[in-house]
Design a protein around this motif. Structure first.
Motif, PDB file in Angstrom:
ATOM      1  N   GLY A  49       0.790  -1.254   0.027  1.00 55.65           N
ATOM      2  CA  GLY A  49       0.127  -0.072   0.040  1.00 55.65           C
ATOM      3  C   GLY A  49       0.700   1.274  -0.045  1.00 55.65           C
ATOM      4  O   GLY A  49       1.845   1.114   0.285  1.00 55.65           O
ATOM      5  N   ALA A  50       0.167   2.314  -0.456  1.00 54.75           N
ATOM      6  CA  ALA A  50       0.992   3.613  -0.361  1.00 54.75           C
ATOM      7  C   ALA A  50       1.047   4.414   0.847  1.00 54.75           C
ATOM      8  O   ALA A  50       1.929   4.574   1.455  1.00 54.75           O
ATOM      9  CB  ALA A  50       0.309   4.567  -1.335  1.00 54.75           C
ATOM     10  N   ILE A  51      -0.444   4.913   1.506  1.00 50.09           N
ATOM     11  CA  ILE A  51      -0.172   5.521   2.760  1.00 50.09           C
ATOM     12  C   ILE A  51       0.020   4.689   4.006  1.00 50.09           C
ATOM     13  O   ILE A  51       0.713   5.290   4.744  1.00 50.09           O
ATOM     14  CB  ILE A  51      -1.818   6.071   2.957  1.00 50.09           C
ATOM     15  N   SER A  52      -0.531   3.480   3.980  1.00 46.45           N
ATOM     16  CA  SER A  52      -0.149   2.633   5.285  1.00 46.45           C
ATOM     17  C   SER A  52       1.417   2.467   5.216  1.00 46.45           C
ATOM     18  O   SER A  52       1.799   2.193   6.386  1.00 46.45           O
ATOM     19  CB  SER A  52      -0.878   1.627   5.257  1.00 46.45           C
ATOM     20  N   ALA A  53       2.045   2.564   4.319  1.00 44.67           N
ATOM     21  CA  ALA A  53       3.506   2.073   4.231  1.00 44.67           C
ATOM     22  C   ALA A  53       4.347   3.456   4.524  1.00 44.67           C
ATOM     23  O   ALA A  53       5.431   3.399   4.673  1.00 44.67           O
ATOM     24  CB  ALA A  53       4.076   1.571   2.797  1.00 44.67           C
ATOM     25  N   GLN A  54       3.785   4.518   4.537  1.00 41.48           N
ATOM     26  CA  GLN A  54       4.739   5.651   4.725  1.00 41.48           C
ATOM     27  C   GLN A  54       5.381   6.097   6.134  1.00 41.48           C
ATOM     28  O   GLN A  54       4.815   5.604   7.085  1.00 41.48           O
ATOM     29  CB  GLN A  54       3.863   7.217   4.384  1.00 41.48           C
ATOM     30  N   PRO A  55       6.601   6.531   5.930  1.00 39.74           N
ATOM     31  CA  PRO A  55       7.468   6.451   7.312  1.00 39.74           C
ATOM     32  C   PRO A  55       7.001   7.823   8.075  1.00 39.74           C
ATOM     33  O   PRO A  55       6.691   8.872   7.655  1.00 39.74           O
ATOM     34  CB  PRO A  55       8.847   6.188   6.916  1.00 39.74           C
ATOM     35  N   THR A  56       7.431   7.995   9.334  1.00 46.43           N
ATOM     36  CA  THR A  56       7.383   8.865   9.927  1.00 46.43           C
ATOM     37  C   THR A  56       8.814   9.617   9.868  1.00 46.43           C
ATOM     38  O   THR A  56       9.827   8.773   9.686  1.00 46.43           O
ATOM     39  CB  THR A  56       7.091   8.632  11.602  1.00 46.43           C
ATOM     40  N   LEU A  57       8.926  10.933  10.485  1.00 45.77           N
ATOM     41  CA  LEU A  57      10.176  11.426  10.448  1.00 45.77           C
ATOM     42  C   LEU A  57      11.271  10.724  11.168  1.00 45.77           C
ATOM     43  O   LEU A  57      12.330  10.640  10.620  1.00 45.77           O
ATOM     44  CB  LEU A  57       9.874  13.152  11.286  1.00 45.77           C
ATOM     45  N   THR A  58      10.910  10.295  12.412  1.00 47.37           N
ATOM     46  CA  THR A  58      11.823   9.374  13.009  1.00 47.37           C
ATOM     47  C   THR A  58      12.297   8.322  12.587  1.00 47.37           C
ATOM     48  O   THR A  58      13.763   7.731  12.455  1.00 47.37           O
ATOM     49  CB  THR A  58      11.097   9.014  14.489  1.00 47.37           C
ATOM     50  N   GLU A  59      11.510   7.516  11.804  1.00 42.92           N
ATOM     51  CA  GLU A  59      11.798   6.332  11.054  1.00 42.92           C
ATOM     52  C   GLU A  59      12.808   6.766   9.892  1.00 42.92           C
ATOM     53  O   GLU A  59      13.738   6.004   9.563  1.00 42.92           O
ATOM     54  CB  GLU A  59      10.394   5.613  10.563  1.00 42.92           C
ATOM     55  N   VAL A  60      12.615   7.778   9.303  1.00 42.93           N
ATOM     56  CA  VAL A  60      13.442   8.330   8.183  1.00 42.93           C
ATOM     57  C   VAL A  60      14.730   8.782   8.779  1.00 42.93           C
ATOM     58  O   VAL A  60      15.869   8.220   8.092  1.00 42.93           O
ATOM     59  CB  VAL A  60      12.998   9.397   7.379  1.00 42.93           C
ATOM     60  N   GLU A  61      14.802   9.633   9.798  1.00 46.84           N
ATOM     61  CA  GLU A  61      16.132   9.939  10.553  1.00 46.84           C
ATOM     62  C   GLU A  61      16.824   8.707  11.010  1.00 46.84           C
ATOM     63  O   GLU A  61      18.198   8.438  10.715  1.00 46.84           O
ATOM     64  CB  GLU A  61      16.000  10.652  11.587  1.00 46.84           C
ATOM     65  N   THR A  62      16.281   7.773  11.676  1.00 46.63           N
ATOM     66  CA  THR A  62      16.990   6.535  11.972  1.00 46.63           C
ATOM     67  C   THR A  62      17.548   5.674  10.852  1.00 46.63           C
ATOM     68  O   THR A  62      18.511   5.206  10.873  1.00 46.63           O
ATOM     69  CB  THR A  62      15.738   5.557  12.682  1.00 46.63           C
ATOM     70  N   PHE A  63      16.696   5.497   9.862  1.00 48.76           N
ATOM     71  CA  PHE A  63      17.245   4.775   8.599  1.00 48.76           C
ATOM     72  C   PHE A  63      18.496   5.624   8.108  1.00 48.76           C
ATOM     73  O   PHE A  63      19.195   4.761   7.613  1.00 48.76           O
ATOM     74  CB  PHE A  63      15.961   4.926   7.538  1.00 48.76           C
ATOM     75  N   LEU A  64      18.254   6.681   7.959  1.00 47.15           N
ATOM     76  CA  LEU A  64      19.486   7.688   7.274  1.00 47.15           C
ATOM     77  C   LEU A  64      20.907   7.413   8.056  1.00 47.15           C
ATOM     78  O   LEU A  64      21.907   7.454   7.805  1.00 47.15           O
ATOM     79  CB  LEU A  64      19.092   8.966   7.181  1.00 47.15           C
ATOM     80  N   ASP A  65      20.626   7.408   9.204  1.00 45.59           N
ATOM     81  CA  ASP A  65      21.650   6.948  10.346  1.00 45.59           C
ATOM     82  C   ASP A  65      22.461   6.069  10.082  1.00 45.59           C
ATOM     83  O   ASP A  65      23.636   5.899  10.195  1.00 45.59           O
ATOM     84  CB  ASP A  65      21.407   7.192  11.898  1.00 45.59           C
ATOM     85  N   LYS A  66      22.086   5.084   9.629  1.00 47.18           N
ATOM     86  CA  LYS A  66      22.742   3.865   9.205  1.00 47.18           C
ATOM     87  C   LYS A  66      23.473   4.086   8.031  1.00 47.18           C
ATOM     88  O   LYS A  66      24.448   3.149   7.803  1.00 47.18           O
ATOM     89  CB  LYS A  66      21.479   2.790   8.791  1.00 47.18           C
ATOM     90  N   PHE A  67      23.409   5.032   7.294  1.00 48.23           N
ATOM     91  CA  PHE A  67      24.336   5.111   6.057  1.00 48.23           C
ATOM     92  C   PHE A  67      25.216   6.030   6.154  1.00 48.23           C
ATOM     93  O   PHE A  67      25.749   6.699   5.241  1.00 48.23           O
ATOM     94  CB  PHE A  67      23.253   5.386   4.735  1.00 48.23           C
ATOM     95  N   LEU A  68      25.137   6.643   7.334  1.00 51.79           N
ATOM     96  CA  LEU A  68      26.292   7.733   7.408  1.00 51.79           C
ATOM     97  C   LEU A  68      27.799   7.221   7.316  1.00 51.79           C
ATOM     98  O   LEU A  68      28.069   6.202   7.878  1.00 51.79           O
ATOM     99  CB  LEU A  68      26.072   8.700   8.763  1.00 51.79           C
TER     100      LEU A  68
END
Length: 323
Positions: A304-323
């Motif tokens: 699904g599109a809407i149900s799958a969308q991340p929160t800001l915290t989820e995006v930031e946590t995800f990006l931290d893995k790639f620093l």
């Protein structure tokens, strides 16, 4: 309720997704309905990222329509611009998927594309107050295919110009929405002259501009920003003289529905947070696109599109893995 910083305008519908991968339309045994429609997806994605957003569109006065309005309300999208049509139904789009889960659109069941509520959006009912405080208006091109909704879109563009609202256009080319796809190309090319920012897939770029180079497209249109997305091949961008390419993040893809709309929500989230002048800095421009790519990638990890969308915290946590 705070005044929305962003207005997303256009279609909200149900994507009726095939439950059997790799099967053609005729042999699919069962389907699952997911709320969708690019502008509605983007509106929900923005609210989940913490940006106050309004949705403008026309939805049927039917059970499907009630479910969609309830969803917008639950997520926290401003619905003062939602119109309801008493007899035209809420749009349902049939979507089949290949073995890898990639989607292709398979029509509207037994209805014509012109019969659905979204085509009846009325320009005189647009809430002008929303435009007085908004910073961005996000539009696709599908609703240009129908007389009423086209008039409403053009009126919104006029209001945006009057109130100095930046216009972000996501092409979202779907030939099956148009009665005459050839005529559509010319109409879309005229329409995008209004854009401040343009997002399109590499196929759309090729079709409309005969190039997938965002800088060439930006120069042709004389606009501030162009994003050319290519799914798993990443995204190239041009922002205020800064040009670059961001590879796609490696994720386990479940369903690509709404990934592009998640990307759009990510870009506009960053524009709202950092201010539009931030795109003049090459490093920040790159980080904006990285953030948006992360939102798009995370959206593919669930169905699904809407149900799958991340929160800001989820995006930031995800990006931290790639620093």
């Amino acid at each position: 309720m705070t005044d929305p910083q962003v207005i997303c305008m256009g279609e909200m519908l149900f994507d009726r997704l095939s439950n059997q991968l790799g099967k053609p339309l005729e042999t699919v045994k069962s389907w699952t309905d997911y709320p969708g429609g690019a502008p509605a997806n983007t509106a929900c994605g923005l609210v989940k990222l913490g940006i106050s957003t309004a949705f403008i569109g026309c939805i049927g006065e039917d059970e499907s329509g009630d479910q969609l309005v309830e969803l917008l309300t639950k997520i926290g999208v401003n619905i003062t611009g939602v119109q309801r049509h008493s007899s035209a139904p809420t749009r349902i789009v049939y979507v089949v998927r290949d073995e890898k889960g990639d989607r292709s659109f398979a029509g509207f069941g037994d209805r014509k594309t012109t019969e659905f509520a979204d085509t009846y959006l009325q320009s005189e009912q647009l809430p002008e107050d929303l435009f007085k405080t908004a910073q961005f208006l996000v539009l696709g091109t599908l609703e240009l295919a129908y007389k009423d909704s086209k008039n409403a879109i053009l009126k919104a563009v006029e209001l945006a110009k009057n109130y100095n609202v930046k216009l972000f256009i996501d092409i979202n080319w779907r030939p099956m929405f148009w009665q005459d796809p050839d005529q559509a190309i010319e109409l879309i090319l005229n329409f995008v002259q209004n854009a401040d920012f343009l997002k399109l897939t590499d196929e759309e770029a090729e079709l409309l501009f005969n190039t997938i180079n965002p800088e060439a497209i930006a120069q042709q249109l004389q606009i501030q920003g162009v994003f050319v997305t290519a799914g798993e091949r990443g995204c190239s961008y041009y922002l205020a003289g800064n040009y670059g390419k961001i590879p796609a993040f490696p994720v386990n893809v479940t369903d690509t529905t709404g990934a592009g709309d998640g990307f759009t929500a990510g870009i506009i989230n960053q524009f709202c947070k950092l201010g539009i002048e931030s795109i003049n800095h090459a490093k920040i421009a790159e980080e904006i696109v990285r953030f948006a790519s992360a939102v798009g990638a995370l959206t593919t990890t669930k169905p699904g599109a809407i149900s799958a969308q991340p929160t800001l915290t989820e995006v930031e946590t995800f990006l931290d893995k790639f620093l």
